[in-house]
Design an enzyme around this catalytic site. Structure first.
Site, PDB file in Angstrom:
ATOM      1  N   GLY A  40       0.775  -1.235   0.000  1.00  0.00           N
ATOM      2  CA  GLY A  40       0.000   0.000   0.000  1.00  0.00           C
ATOM      3  C   GLY A  40       0.806   1.285   0.000  1.00  0.00           C
ATOM      4  N   ASP A  99      -5.386   2.294  10.850  1.00  0.00           N
ATOM      5  CA  ASP A  99      -6.801   2.141  11.209  1.00  0.00           C
ATOM      6  C   ASP A  99      -6.865   1.782  12.697  1.00  0.00           C
ATOM      7  OD1 ASP A  99      -9.470   1.627  11.393  1.00  0.00           O
ATOM      8  OD2 ASP A  99      -9.528   0.020   9.932  1.00  0.00           O
ATOM      9  N   VAL A 149     -10.979   3.331   2.082  1.00  0.00           N
ATOM     10  CA  VAL A 149     -10.441   4.216   1.057  1.00  0.00           C
ATOM     11  C   VAL A 149      -9.479   3.470   0.130  1.00  0.00           C
ATOM     12  CG1 VAL A 149     -10.716   6.275   2.491  1.00  0.00           C
ATOM     13  CG2 VAL A 149      -8.550   5.060   2.526  1.00  0.00           C
ATOM     14  N   ASP A 155      -5.520  -0.357  -2.064  1.00  0.00           N
ATOM     15  CA  ASP A 155      -6.345  -1.226  -2.902  1.00  0.00           C
ATOM     16  C   ASP A 155      -7.626  -1.670  -2.218  1.00  0.00           C
ATOM     17  OD1 ASP A 155      -5.093  -3.021  -0.974  1.00  0.00           O
ATOM     18  OD2 ASP A 155      -5.904  -4.626  -2.228  1.00  0.00           O
ATOM     19  N   ARG A 161      -5.248   0.669  -7.085  1.00  0.00           N
ATOM     20  CA  ARG A 161      -3.978   1.230  -6.600  1.00  0.00           C
ATOM     21  C   ARG A 161      -3.478   2.353  -7.504  1.00  0.00           C
ATOM     22  NH1 ARG A 161      -1.925  -2.089  -2.480  1.00  0.00           N
ATOM     23  NH2 ARG A 161      -2.291  -4.312  -2.728  1.00  0.00           N
TER      24      ARG A 161
HETATM   25  P1  5GP Z   1      -4.632  -1.491  11.102  1.00  0.00           P
HETATM   26  O1  5GP Z   1      -3.693  -2.582  11.513  1.00  0.00           O
HETATM   27  O2  5GP Z   1      -4.155  -0.125  11.526  1.00  0.00           O
HETATM   28  O3  5GP Z   1      -6.052  -1.761  11.546  1.00  0.00           O
HETATM   29  O4  5GP Z   1      -4.720  -1.523   9.541  1.00  0.00           O
HETATM   30  C1  5GP Z   1      -3.641  -1.115   8.795  1.00  0.00           C
HETATM   31  C2  5GP Z   1      -3.637  -1.747   7.436  1.00  0.00           C
HETATM   32  O5  5GP Z   1      -4.950  -2.107   6.993  1.00  0.00           O
HETATM   33  C3  5GP Z   1      -3.128  -0.756   6.436  1.00  0.00           C
HETATM   34  O6  5GP Z   1      -1.750  -0.883   6.262  1.00  0.00           O
HETATM   35  C4  5GP Z   1      -3.876  -1.105   5.194  1.00  0.00           C
HETATM   36  O7  5GP Z   1      -3.176  -2.080   4.486  1.00  0.00           O
HETATM   37  C5  5GP Z   1      -5.176  -1.701   5.683  1.00  0.00           C
HETATM   38  N1  5GP Z   1      -6.261  -0.716   5.697  1.00  0.00           N
HETATM   39  C6  5GP Z   1      -6.894  -0.155   6.768  1.00  0.00           C
HETATM   40  N2  5GP Z   1      -7.866   0.683   6.390  1.00  0.00           N
HETATM   41  C7  5GP Z   1      -7.846   0.671   5.035  1.00  0.00           C
HETATM   42  C8  5GP Z   1      -8.626   1.362   4.029  1.00  0.00           C
HETATM   43  O8  5GP Z   1      -9.528   2.165   4.278  1.00  0.00           O
HETATM   44  N3  5GP Z   1      -8.293   1.090   2.737  1.00  0.00           N
HETATM   45  C9  5GP Z   1      -7.295   0.222   2.388  1.00  0.00           C
HETATM   46  N4  5GP Z   1      -7.077   0.032   1.092  1.00  0.00           N
HETATM   47  N5  5GP Z   1      -6.567  -0.444   3.303  1.00  0.00           N
HETATM   48  C10 5GP Z   1      -6.839  -0.224   4.600  1.00  0.00           C
END
Ligand code: 5GP
Length: 170
Positions: A40, A99, A149, A155, A161
């Site tokens: 990403g 996130d 998003v 993606d 992407r």
């Molecule tokens: P976390 O571990 O903080 O919950 O999630 C982080 C990872 O989840 C990010 O590196 C990303 O790959 C994916 N991610 C979280 N939210 C989104 C989003 O809204 N869109 C996309 N494409 N990936 C997300």
């Protein structure tokens, strides 16, 4: 429904230029190792490193946290490790989006255990959950809404992407 534009390519470019200057100002002097989280962050990192006027090396970590779903699996898997040791280096970890912060927290622990001289984080987008978690983020591009998003490297099931801006999937 087609994705809805949240942040234009021009707005991203302006913010990336600011971030690069801010990073150069605030990080300890000396050469950097910039570590991008694949896949990403590839586009963000490509633009960001060009905005940081310093000697640096670029490396990548392959990580899988979501599979092809749009909700967190709660599991972080390293699919490809760094190419070189980071002991004694100033390291900047570049991630696309925070996130829950699970992925970032895991990666910071992993990198810290390898003895870098300093370790900082830069994310393009921070969602409300992360903002509310109180966990530290050194550099943030934009606050993101609590929506899924895509675009500018991010993606949904490997698609979108290549969109030049950031879009919300409805
Ligand atoms: P976390 O571990 O903080 O919950 O999630 C982080 C990872 O989840 C990010 O590196 C990303 O790959 C994916 N991610 C979280 N939210 C989104 C989003 O809204 N869109 C996309 N494409 N990936 C997300």
């Amino acid at each position: 429904m087609p994705p809805r534009e949240l942040i234009s390519a021009a707005t991203i470019a302006g913010r990336v230029a600011e971030l690069g200057a801010e990073i150069d100002r605030r990080l300890p002097a000396g050469p950097l190792t910039v570590v991008g989280v694949l896949r990403g962050a590839f586009m963000f990192m490509a633009d960001l490193v060009r905005a940081i006027p310093r000697e640096m090396t670029c490396d990548f970590l392959g990580v899988r946290s979501y599979g092809d779903a749009t909700v967190s699996s709660g599991v972080v898997e390293i699919t490809s490790d760094l190419g070189a040791p980071i002991a004694g280096r100033h390291v900047l970890l570049v991630e696309d989006i925070a996130d829950t912060g699970l992925t970032l927290g895991y990666l910071l622990d992993l990198l810290r255990a390898r003895g870098p001289a300093s370790l900082h984080t830069c994310v393009l987008l921070a969602k409300p959950a992360y903002r509310h978690s109180g966990a530290p983020l050194d550099f943030v591009g934009f606050d993101a809404p609590d929506a899924y998003v895509v675009g500018y490297g991010l993606d949904a099931a490997q698609l979108y992407r290549n969109l030049p801006g950031i879009y919300a999937l409805e």
